[in-house]
Design an enzyme around this catalytic site. Sequence first.
Site, PDB file in Angstrom:
ATOM      1  N   ILE A 135       0.871  -1.171   0.000  1.00  0.00           N
ATOM      2  CA  ILE A 135       0.000   0.000   0.000  1.00  0.00           C
ATOM      3  C   ILE A 135       0.911   1.225   0.000  1.00  0.00           C
ATOM      4  CG2 ILE A 135      -2.026  -1.044   1.071  1.00  0.00           C
ATOM      5  CD1 ILE A 135      -1.164  -0.011   3.754  1.00  0.00           C
ATOM      6  N   ASP A 136       0.401   2.349  -0.461  1.00  0.00           N
ATOM      7  CA  ASP A 136       1.215   3.545  -0.615  1.00  0.00           C
ATOM      8  C   ASP A 136       1.720   4.073   0.724  1.00  0.00           C
ATOM      9  OD1 ASP A 136       0.730   3.520  -3.373  1.00  0.00           O
ATOM     10  OD2 ASP A 136      -1.110   4.680  -3.137  1.00  0.00           O
ATOM     11  N   LYS A 137       2.758   4.869   0.661  1.00  0.00           N
ATOM     12  CA  LYS A 137       3.364   5.474   1.857  1.00  0.00           C
ATOM     13  C   LYS A 137       2.329   6.181   2.717  1.00  0.00           C
ATOM     14  CE  LYS A 137       6.630   9.106   3.200  1.00  0.00           C
ATOM     15  NZ  LYS A 137       7.600  10.118   2.725  1.00  0.00           N
ATOM     16  N   ARG A 236      -7.462   5.368  -5.798  1.00  0.00           N
ATOM     17  CA  ARG A 236      -7.182   6.782  -6.054  1.00  0.00           C
ATOM     18  C   ARG A 236      -7.511   7.153  -7.506  1.00  0.00           C
ATOM     19  NH1 ARG A 236      -1.124   7.311  -4.073  1.00  0.00           N
ATOM     20  NH2 ARG A 236      -1.468   9.523  -4.581  1.00  0.00           N
TER      21      ARG A 236
END
Length: 309
Positions: A135-137, A236
């Site tokens: 998963i993204d930062k 997103r």
Amino acid sequence: MERIELIVKENKRIDAIIASELADVSRSYVQKIIEDGCVYVNDKEVTSKKLKLKVDDVIVINMPEPEKLEVLAEDIPIDIVYEDDDLMIINKPVGMVVHPAPGNYTGTLVNALMFHSEKLSSINGVIRPGIVHRIDKDTSGLLMIAKTDQAHQSLADQLKEHSITRKYVAIVHGCISSETGTVKAPIGRSPKDRLKMAVNERNGKEATTHFRVIKRFKNYTYIECQLETGRTHQIRVHMAYIGHPLLGDPVYGVKKPKIKHEGQLLHAKTLGFVHPSTGEEVLFDSEVPEIFETMFKKIKGVEGGPHAI
């Protein structure tokens, strides 16, 4: 240092030519070695990545020795939701990168995992031991970590078969009128900006996101998203595609938002799968971070009136 010689076959930019000829080298890396003075054309050092070459020009590349990558264990606290001999479930905080990458070899979840456990799957190599998915930062929430190669393969197969339950919560711009919805649109690299993902009908991969409304505000909506596929930045990109980008999203969000927040309001809340060893279905859930409640209060303050509609 390896010396590589190329003969130009068509009139193009030098970085494009080298990147197409050397299959295992990215265009950004080509641009870096040009800047470092490693590339010559017709015995003259190249100073511009935009240099246009002609047929029969001779390119010489003094290819630097590859960096020896060493990922070190670091005593970084991690929130372990569950652990057994096969796997771990980690609740990743906002701001933590999942695995090392060029220019970012410390402070990642992998560094923390290596300190915590001597046993991590090797399928994804030394840079991503144990990492089955990411998963993204700036996205928080649940991640599966494989401790054995057998567990890793089982979980990866379930991801490929779209049988893993992955539910996220998010705050998006705009008031969504329908109770539920599905976005089915292929995702790939943006043809306009290679650093971004986009709905790409020509070169994208199948992607499906289901969503339902949890709470409505006048100009924002709190939603749950369930992934059927797992493309890069899927939620997103899909929510921005239907006109409801995530609040705080620095890449796909609103350029001049009334409510500012650094990083998308997105949390991986629920994770369910078949356990690799027991064959039983397991389901994990996590608390929504306090920042969501803080943002609800900010929304109320900006919009005035009722807390939600």
